[in-house]
Design a protein around this motif. Structure first.
Motif, PDB file in Angstrom:
ATOM      1  N   UNK A   1       0.845  -1.189   0.000  1.00 59.94           N
ATOM      2  CA  UNK A   1       0.000   0.000   0.000  1.00 59.94           C
ATOM      3  C   UNK A   1       0.880   1.240   0.000  1.00 59.94           C
ATOM      4  N   UNK A   2       0.534   2.208  -0.832  1.00 60.52           N
ATOM      5  CA  UNK A   2       1.277   3.474  -0.863  1.00 60.52           C
ATOM      6  C   UNK A   2       0.305   4.575  -0.437  1.00 60.52           C
ATOM      7  N   UNK A   3       0.518   5.084   0.778  1.00 62.15           N
ATOM      8  CA  UNK A   3      -0.349   6.141   1.296  1.00 62.15           C
ATOM      9  C   UNK A   3       0.321   7.482   1.037  1.00 62.15           C
ATOM     10  N   UNK A   4      -0.345   8.331   0.261  1.00 62.88           N
ATOM     11  CA  UNK A   4       0.236   9.635  -0.070  1.00 62.88           C
ATOM     12  C   UNK A   4      -0.394  10.709   0.815  1.00 62.88           C
ATOM     13  N   UNK A   5       0.470  11.406   1.555  1.00 59.87           N
ATOM     14  CA  UNK A   5       0.005  12.501   2.413  1.00 59.87           C
ATOM     15  C   UNK A   5       0.715  13.783   1.987  1.00 59.87           C
TER      16      UNK A   5
ATOM     17  N   UNK B   1      -5.739   8.763   8.372  1.00 59.21           N
ATOM     18  CA  UNK B   1      -5.595   7.770   9.444  1.00 59.21           C
ATOM     19  C   UNK B   1      -6.440   6.524   9.165  1.00 59.21           C
ATOM     20  N   UNK B   2      -7.652   6.755   8.664  1.00 56.95           N
ATOM     21  CA  UNK B   2      -8.534   5.625   8.318  1.00 56.95           C
ATOM     22  C   UNK B   2      -7.895   4.766   7.242  1.00 56.95           C
ATOM     23  N   UNK B   3      -7.363   5.422   6.220  1.00 54.52           N
ATOM     24  CA  UNK B   3      -6.728   4.712   5.102  1.00 54.52           C
ATOM     25  C   UNK B   3      -5.517   3.927   5.603  1.00 54.52           C
ATOM     26  N   UNK B   4      -4.745   4.566   6.455  1.00 49.69           N
ATOM     27  CA  UNK B   4      -3.563   3.949   7.059  1.00 49.69           C
ATOM     28  C   UNK B   4      -3.957   2.669   7.814  1.00 49.69           C
ATOM     29  N   UNK B   5      -5.072   2.775   8.563  1.00 43.92           N
ATOM     30  CA  UNK B   5      -5.559   1.593   9.307  1.00 43.92           C
ATOM     31  C   UNK B   5      -5.993   0.494   8.354  1.00 43.92           C
ATOM     32  N   UNK B   6      -6.639   0.878   7.250  1.00 48.27           N
ATOM     33  CA  UNK B   6      -7.084  -0.123   6.264  1.00 48.27           C
ATOM     34  C   UNK B   6      -5.890  -0.897   5.716  1.00 48.27           C
ATOM     35  N   UNK B   7      -4.834  -0.175   5.383  1.00 49.44           N
ATOM     36  CA  UNK B   7      -3.633  -0.850   4.883  1.00 49.44           C
ATOM     37  C   UNK B   7      -3.088  -1.802   5.955  1.00 49.44           C
ATOM     38  N   UNK B   8      -3.008  -1.300   7.179  1.00 51.15           N
ATOM     39  CA  UNK B   8      -2.500  -2.122   8.287  1.00 51.15           C
ATOM     40  C   UNK B   8      -3.334  -3.406   8.436  1.00 51.15           C
ATOM     41  N   UNK B   9      -4.661  -3.213   8.447  1.00 52.68           N
ATOM     42  CA  UNK B   9      -5.557  -4.349   8.695  1.00 52.68           C
ATOM     43  C   UNK B   9      -5.550  -5.353   7.550  1.00 52.68           C
ATOM     44  N   UNK B  10      -5.225  -4.884   6.349  1.00 44.30           N
ATOM     45  CA  UNK B  10      -5.196  -5.823   5.220  1.00 44.30           C
ATOM     46  C   UNK B  10      -3.913  -6.671   5.261  1.00 44.30           C
ATOM     47  N   UNK B  11      -2.994  -6.284   6.167  1.00 44.53           N
ATOM     48  CA  UNK B  11      -1.789  -7.094   6.363  1.00 44.53           C
ATOM     49  C   UNK B  11      -0.688  -6.856   5.342  1.00 44.53           C
ATOM     50  N   UNK B  12      -0.883  -5.884   4.436  1.00 45.69           N
ATOM     51  CA  UNK B  12       0.160  -5.646   3.425  1.00 45.69           C
ATOM     52  C   UNK B  12       1.167  -4.618   3.949  1.00 45.69           C
ATOM     53  N   UNK B  13       2.420  -4.671   3.459  1.00 45.57           N
ATOM     54  CA  UNK B  13       3.369  -3.623   3.844  1.00 45.57           C
ATOM     55  C   UNK B  13       2.884  -2.272   3.319  1.00 45.57           C
ATOM     56  N   UNK B  14       3.276  -1.204   4.015  1.00 45.64           N
ATOM     57  CA  UNK B  14       2.822   0.129   3.609  1.00 45.64           C
ATOM     58  C   UNK B  14       4.023   1.061   3.461  1.00 45.64           C
ATOM     59  N   UNK B  15       3.963   1.895   2.439  1.00 45.60           N
ATOM     60  CA  UNK B  15       4.958   2.956   2.260  1.00 45.60           C
ATOM     61  C   UNK B  15       4.188   4.276   2.354  1.00 45.60           C
ATOM     62  N   UNK B  16       4.623   5.148   3.254  1.00 43.67           N
ATOM     63  CA  UNK B  16       3.995   6.472   3.329  1.00 43.67           C
ATOM     64  C   UNK B  16       4.834   7.429   2.495  1.00 43.67           C
ATOM     65  N   UNK B  17       4.186   8.093   1.542  1.00 43.19           N
ATOM     66  CA  UNK B  17       4.868   9.051   0.673  1.00 43.19           C
ATOM     67  C   UNK B  17       4.389  10.445   1.057  1.00 43.19           C
ATOM     68  N   UNK B  18       5.331  11.280   1.524  1.00 43.27           N
ATOM     69  CA  UNK B  18       4.985  12.652   1.923  1.00 43.27           C
ATOM     70  C   UNK B  18       5.269  13.570   0.743  1.00 43.27           C
TER      71      UNK B  18
ATOM     72  N   UNK C   1      11.518  -3.975  -4.414  1.00 45.56           N
ATOM     73  CA  UNK C   1      11.821  -4.897  -3.293  1.00 45.56           C
ATOM     74  C   UNK C   1      10.570  -5.636  -2.846  1.00 45.56           C
ATOM     75  N   UNK C   2       9.435  -4.927  -2.822  1.00 44.66           N
ATOM     76  CA  UNK C   2       8.174  -5.537  -2.378  1.00 44.66           C
ATOM     77  C   UNK C   2       7.765  -6.675  -3.311  1.00 44.66           C
ATOM     78  N   UNK C   3       8.083  -6.523  -4.592  1.00 46.05           N
ATOM     79  CA  UNK C   3       7.778  -7.571  -5.581  1.00 46.05           C
ATOM     80  C   UNK C   3       8.578  -8.834  -5.315  1.00 46.05           C
ATOM     81  N   UNK C   4       9.793  -8.641  -4.821  1.00 46.68           N
ATOM     82  CA  UNK C   4      10.715  -9.778  -4.666  1.00 46.68           C
ATOM     83  C   UNK C   4      10.431 -10.584  -3.405  1.00 46.68           C
ATOM     84  N   UNK C   5       9.637 -10.006  -2.477  1.00 45.40           N
ATOM     85  CA  UNK C   5       9.392 -10.729  -1.206  1.00 45.40           C
ATOM     86  C   UNK C   5       8.583 -11.974  -1.422  1.00 45.40           C
TER      87      UNK C   5
END
Length: 198
Positions: free
Chosen positions: A112-116, A127-144, A194-198
């Protein structure tokens, strides 16, 4: 084999669950507020001016848009949230669409790529979106995004505020980014590869 982000093409838009792609290729899901520059970030990664639609008025992405990267993964552009002047029914339709995508049995999201917006404290919707990514169990990258709008001295405190608001740990990834100037582009591409290679 690293993906070549210079080879990106639009594949399809999904307005409901039946349109979701489930072909097993990695999916990088991009989410962000309507006016945060999500399309601009995608365009910058692809090195193209108008691959993802950049609207003069926020909230133009009303469906889930799929872009194929180098025949090996998808950039998934999710509907922007929290700003667009649209009807309540339309907002509910978007919400349902997003929920279905996040909760799909196949676990569609690779990362998940969360853009803020680096200039502002993340919103309740972020924050809601961030929680959704967390709950889906996927790694997340926050892009500021919108780094070019800050003075050098403002960057560190701004990054700190985002980390605190989203309760990020040292391990969590936050990339200061400028869709305008391209700062952070290589780092983000490298992280997605890197995420693709995991």
């Amino acid at each position: 084999m690293a993906l070549n982000f210079g080879k990106v093409e639009f594949v399809r838009s999904a307005a409901n669950r039946s349109g979701f792609l489930r072909d097993g290729l990695p999916q990088f899901a991009f989410a962000g507020r309507s006016n945060v520059g999500k399309s601009s970030v995608i365009n910058r990664l692809a090195g193209r001016k108008n691959l993802a639609y950049v609207g003069a008025s926020p909230g133009k992405t009303t469906q889930i848009n799929y872009f194929m990267v180098d025949k090996g993964a998808y950039l998934v552009d999710l509907p922007g949230y929290g700003y667009a002047k649209v009807s309540k029914a339309e907002k509910e339709r978007w919400g349902k669409l997003m929920e279905n995508y996040f909760q799909d049995e196949g676990g569609l999201i690779t990362v998940g790529v969360l853009i803020v917006d680096i200039r502002h404290k993340p919103t309740e919707n972020d924050l809601t979106m961030h929680r959704w990514f967390r709950e889906s169990g996927c790694p997340e990258i926050v892009v500021a995004n919108k780094l070019d709008k800050l003075k050098k001295s403002q960057v560190e405190p701004a990054v700190q505020l985002i980390r605190e608001t989203l309760e990020l740990t040292e391990e969590d990834i936050l990339v200061p980014f400028s869709a305008e100037k391209g700062t952070g582009k290589e780092e983000l591409i490298s992280l997605l590869n890197q995420a693709c290679e995991r």
